[in-house]
Motif scaffolding. Structure first.
Motif, PDB file in Angstrom:
ATOM      1  N   GLU A  67       0.541  -1.009  -0.566  1.00 19.39           N
ATOM      2  CA  GLU A  67      -0.077  -0.215  -0.077  1.00 19.39           C
ATOM      3  C   GLU A  67       0.673   1.151  -0.020  1.00 19.39           C
ATOM      4  N   TYR A  68       0.584   1.954  -0.673  1.00 17.71           N
ATOM      5  CA  TYR A  68       0.899   3.812   0.046  1.00 17.71           C
ATOM      6  C   TYR A  68       0.157   5.003  -0.280  1.00 17.71           C
ATOM      7  N   THR A  69       1.001   5.649   0.065  1.00 21.28           N
ATOM      8  CA  THR A  69       0.128   6.918   0.890  1.00 21.28           C
ATOM      9  C   THR A  69       1.099   7.826  -0.008  1.00 21.28           C
ATOM     10  N   ASN A  70       0.408   8.841  -0.780  1.00 15.76           N
ATOM     11  CA  ASN A  70       0.715   9.924  -1.950  1.00 15.76           C
ATOM     12  C   ASN A  70       1.152  11.354  -0.720  1.00 15.76           C
ATOM     13  N   ASP A  71       1.996  11.469  -0.210  1.00 17.91           N
ATOM     14  CA  ASP A  71       2.532  12.828   0.893  1.00 17.91           C
ATOM     15  C   ASP A  71       2.236  14.215   0.408  1.00 17.91           C
ATOM     16  N   THR A  72       1.519  14.709  -0.267  1.00 21.15           N
ATOM     17  CA  THR A  72       1.375  15.925  -1.085  1.00 21.15           C
ATOM     18  C   THR A  72       2.357  17.222   0.115  1.00 21.15           C
ATOM     19  N   ILE A  73       1.820  16.930   1.146  1.00 22.77           N
ATOM     20  CA  ILE A  73       2.599  18.039   1.769  1.00 22.77           C
ATOM     21  C   ILE A  73       3.921  18.210   2.339  1.00 22.77           C
ATOM     22  N   ASN A  74       4.487  16.852   2.185  1.00 20.74           N
ATOM     23  CA  ASN A  74       6.100  16.961   2.699  1.00 20.74           C
ATOM     24  C   ASN A  74       6.651  16.207   0.781  1.00 20.74           C
ATOM     25  N   ASN A  75       5.580  16.153   0.180  1.00 22.03           N
ATOM     26  CA  ASN A  75       5.991  15.987  -1.786  1.00 22.03           C
ATOM     27  C   ASN A  75       6.928  14.940  -0.905  1.00 22.03           C
ATOM     28  N   GLN A  76       6.271  13.238  -0.772  1.00 24.19           N
ATOM     29  CA  GLN A  76       7.181  12.540  -0.878  1.00 24.19           C
ATOM     30  C   GLN A  76       6.029  11.737  -1.139  1.00 24.19           C
ATOM     31  N   VAL A  77       6.939   9.229  -1.330  1.00 22.38           N
ATOM     32  CA  VAL A  77       5.434   8.648  -1.609  1.00 22.38           C
ATOM     33  C   VAL A  77       5.654   7.551  -0.609  1.00 22.38           C
ATOM     34  N   ILE A  78       4.995   7.597   0.043  1.00 23.13           N
ATOM     35  CA  ILE A  78       5.681   6.213   1.517  1.00 23.13           C
ATOM     36  C   ILE A  78       5.113   5.271   0.801  1.00 23.13           C
ATOM     37  N   VAL A  79       5.995   3.836   0.437  1.00 21.19           N
ATOM     38  CA  VAL A  79       5.550   2.733   0.204  1.00 21.19           C
ATOM     39  C   VAL A  79       5.281   1.670   1.666  1.00 21.19           C
ATOM     40  N   HIS A  80       4.206   0.967   1.552  1.00 14.84           N
ATOM     41  CA  HIS A  80       4.358   0.023   2.519  1.00 14.84           C
ATOM     42  C   HIS A  80       4.367  -1.060   1.990  1.00 14.84           C
ATOM     43  N   ILE A  81       5.445  -1.961   2.660  1.00 15.04           N
ATOM     44  CA  ILE A  81       5.724  -3.394   1.964  1.00 15.04           C
ATOM     45  C   ILE A  81       5.022  -4.457   2.765  1.00 15.04           C
ATOM     46  N   LYS A  82       4.084  -5.782   3.168  1.00 13.65           N
ATOM     47  CA  LYS A  82       4.101  -6.066   3.551  1.00 13.65           C
ATOM     48  C   LYS A  82       4.472  -7.507   3.749  1.00 13.65           C
ATOM     49  N   GLN A  83       4.700  -8.494   4.671  1.00 10.44           N
ATOM     50  CA  GLN A  83       5.211  -9.879   4.289  1.00 10.44           C
ATOM     51  C   GLN A  83       4.208 -10.931   5.601  1.00 10.44           C
ATOM     52  N   LEU A  84       3.810 -11.604   4.551  1.00 10.66           N
ATOM     53  CA  LEU A  84       2.604 -12.272   5.803  1.00 10.66           C
ATOM     54  C   LEU A  84       2.784 -13.612   5.696  1.00 10.66           C
ATOM     55  N   LYS A  85       2.503 -14.573   6.507  1.00 12.27           N
ATOM     56  CA  LYS A  85       2.118 -16.366   6.137  1.00 12.27           C
ATOM     57  C   LYS A  85       0.868 -16.553   7.382  1.00 12.27           C
ATOM     58  N   GLY A  86       0.586 -18.049   6.379  1.00 12.31           N
ATOM     59  CA  GLY A  86       0.003 -18.580   6.855  1.00 12.31           C
ATOM     60  C   GLY A  86      -1.554 -17.644   6.743  1.00 12.31           C
ATOM     61  N   LYS A  87      -2.694 -18.331   6.999  1.00  9.15           N
ATOM     62  CA  LYS A  87      -4.223 -19.203   6.954  1.00  9.15           C
ATOM     63  C   LYS A  87      -4.627 -17.193   7.151  1.00  9.15           C
ATOM     64  N   LYS A  88      -4.172 -17.171   8.378  1.00  7.37           N
ATOM     65  CA  LYS A  88      -4.676 -15.691   9.662  1.00  7.37           C
ATOM     66  C   LYS A  88      -3.773 -14.649   8.873  1.00  7.37           C
ATOM     67  N   LYS A  89      -2.900 -14.800   7.739  1.00  7.44           N
ATOM     68  CA  LYS A  89      -2.080 -13.504   7.526  1.00  7.44           C
ATOM     69  C   LYS A  89      -1.155 -13.021   8.234  1.00  7.44           C
ATOM     70  N   LYS A  90      -0.745 -13.566   9.482  1.00  7.35           N
ATOM     71  CA  LYS A  90       0.700 -13.124  10.424  1.00  7.35           C
ATOM     72  C   LYS A  90       1.712 -12.421   9.504  1.00  7.35           C
ATOM     73  N   ILE A  91       1.915 -10.820   9.810  1.00  8.34           N
ATOM     74  CA  ILE A  91       2.389 -10.565   9.746  1.00  8.34           C
ATOM     75  C   ILE A  91       3.393 -10.670  10.848  1.00  8.34           C
ATOM     76  N   ILE A  92       5.132 -10.769   9.367  1.00  5.92           N
ATOM     77  CA  ILE A  92       6.500 -11.362   9.528  1.00  5.92           C
ATOM     78  C   ILE A  92       7.599 -10.326   9.135  1.00  5.92           C
ATOM     79  N   ASN A  93       7.253  -9.664   8.597  1.00  2.49           N
ATOM     80  CA  ASN A  93       8.278  -8.426   7.986  1.00  2.49           C
ATOM     81  C   ASN A  93       7.622  -7.685   7.774  1.00  2.49           C
ATOM     82  N   GLU A  94       7.528  -5.634   8.067  1.00  3.82           N
ATOM     83  CA  GLU A  94       7.003  -4.838   7.564  1.00  3.82           C
ATOM     84  C   GLU A  94       8.224  -4.123   6.804  1.00  3.82           C
TER      85      GLU A  94
END
Length: 232
Positions: free
Chosen positions: A127-154
């Motif tokens: 997912e990403y956010t276009n931060d027009t105030i600070n003129n930047q794009v913030i990209v959030h990448i998550k790695q999930l495991k299993g049926k419950k989608k447990k977050i391993i790394n972000e």
């Protein structure tokens, strides 16, 4: 007497050749200046990295922290590490000529290290956010495991053109993946300013990219010592 003379003569030349040091040369065309906060190990490092954009098999890293060290890593048929004494504060690329007391560490990896471990299939969410105030794009990448989608790394990537010290990196793998696989075209002409690495919700590393530029430097030195080491 003649045999004695020949023996001494042979020993002389053997000793002379044994003292000849191996000479190495590496071309650097890219310089990076980063700051790394490793919260997991409570280590804070300032890093100066030199590499070759046309040959990714080697790079030199000057690291300043609790322990100052200079490490040249070469990855070809085998992995080699060359360490140097780092007794100066880096200010210009000519400082590399001050590196001394080089030690070649021959890394011999055991067969156990080459065995592939069974990898768990992970789910990737972006997912990403276009931060027009600070003129930047913030990209959030998550790695999930299993049926419950447990977050391993972000990972959080902050991209912009706010830092004039960062030259455009046309070969940045992250930006290429975001463009090609995820159709995130708004990052096309941006640089990566900062990266946050989280493990199981805890901040692991915070990397700030302060400077990146093209250079042209031939790094030449002699091997002073050799150490054969086995990594299991």
């Amino acid at each position: 007497m003649k045999k004695y003379f020949i023996c001494c003569f042979s020993l002389f030349w053997f000793g002379l050749f044994a003292q000849v040091k191996e000479k190495r040369s590496y071309i650097f065309d890219t310089y990076e200046h980063n700051k790394i906060k490793d919260y997991k190990n409570n280590i804070f490092i300032e890093s100066h990295i030199f590499s070759n954009s046309k040959d990714s098999t080697y790079s030199l890293n000057l690291k300043y922290g609790k322990k100052n060290e200079a490490i040249l890593i070469i990855k070809k048929e085998k992995v080699e590490l060359i360490t140097f004494d780092l007794n100066f504060r880096y200010s210009q690329i000519e400082n590399l000529n001050q590196l001394e007391n080089s030690t070649l560490h021959n890394q011999v990896f055991s067969s156990l290290a080459t065995k592939k471990k069974k990898q768990t299939k992970l789910i990737i969410e972006i997912e990403y956010t276009n931060d027009t105030i600070n003129n930047q794009v913030i990209v959030h990448i998550k790695q999930l495991k299993g049926k419950k989608k447990k977050i391993i790394n972000e990972n959080y990537y902050f991209l912009s053109n706010n830092n004039s010290q960062l030259e455009k990196d046309v070969n940045n793998k992250l930006i290429k993946i975001l463009e090609a696989k995820h159709n995130l075209t708004l990052v096309e002409n941006l640089n990566v300013d900062r990266v946050l690495f989280l493990q199981e919700g805890k901040l692991h590393q915070d990397i700030s990219y302060l400077k990146k530029e093209k250079v042209n430097f031939l790094f030449t030195f002699e091997i002073d010592k050799i150490k054969n080491e086995t990594t299991k």
